[in-house]
Design a protein around this motif. Sequence first.
Motif, short mmCIF file in Angstrom:
data_model
loop_
_atom_site.label_atom_id
_atom_site.label_comp_id
_atom_site.label_asym_id
_atom_site.label_seq_id
_atom_site.Cartn_x
_atom_site.Cartn_y
_atom_site.Cartn_z
N ALA A 186 -29.88 -0.86 -13.28
CA ALA A 186 -30.41 -2.02 -13.98
C ALA A 186 -29.47 -2.49 -15.08
N VAL A 187 -28.91 -1.56 -15.81
CA VAL A 187 -27.99 -1.92 -16.90
C VAL A 187 -26.74 -2.59 -16.35
N LYS A 188 -26.16 -2.02 -15.29
CA LYS A 188 -24.96 -2.61 -14.70
C LYS A 188 -25.25 -3.98 -14.11
N THR A 189 -26.40 -4.14 -13.47
CA THR A 189 -26.76 -5.44 -12.90
C THR A 189 -26.93 -6.48 -14.00
N LYS A 190 -27.59 -6.11 -15.08
CA LYS A 190 -27.77 -7.03 -16.20
C LYS A 190 -26.42 -7.43 -16.78
N ASN A 191 -25.53 -6.47 -16.98
CA ASN A 191 -24.20 -6.77 -17.52
C ASN A 191 -23.40 -7.66 -16.57
N PHE A 192 -23.52 -7.42 -15.27
CA PHE A 192 -22.81 -8.23 -14.29
C PHE A 192 -23.25 -9.69 -14.38
N PHE A 193 -24.56 -9.91 -14.39
CA PHE A 193 -25.06 -11.29 -14.45
C PHE A 193 -24.73 -11.95 -15.79
N THR A 194 -24.72 -11.19 -16.86
CA THR A 194 -24.34 -11.75 -18.16
C THR A 194 -22.88 -12.19 -18.15
#
Length: 87
Positions: free
Chosen positions: A61-69
């Motif tokens: 979840a953290v990596k996905t959030k950072n990717f989209f940001t």
Amino acid sequence: MKLLVAISVLVLVLAAHSNAEEEATVEQRFVQFQQQMQTLTDDIAEKTKTALEQFHTSDFAVKTKNFFTEQFEKLKVKMEETFPPQN
């Protein structure tokens, strides 16, 4: 003989009376059912909350959030370069 029959009848009446007291009434059964359902829903709610919290803080979840940001920031910069603000 009459005494034996009288004692037998008395024992049967006492047995029937004691069994009748052990059975729950309809109201008691509904109260017990309500308590069981409340316990079940509380347990499910707690497990769901825990699972969502674990997912929210998971590495995925953290990596996905950072990717989209990062992708949004890149898109924002590209849009500003392509369409500069007109003041």
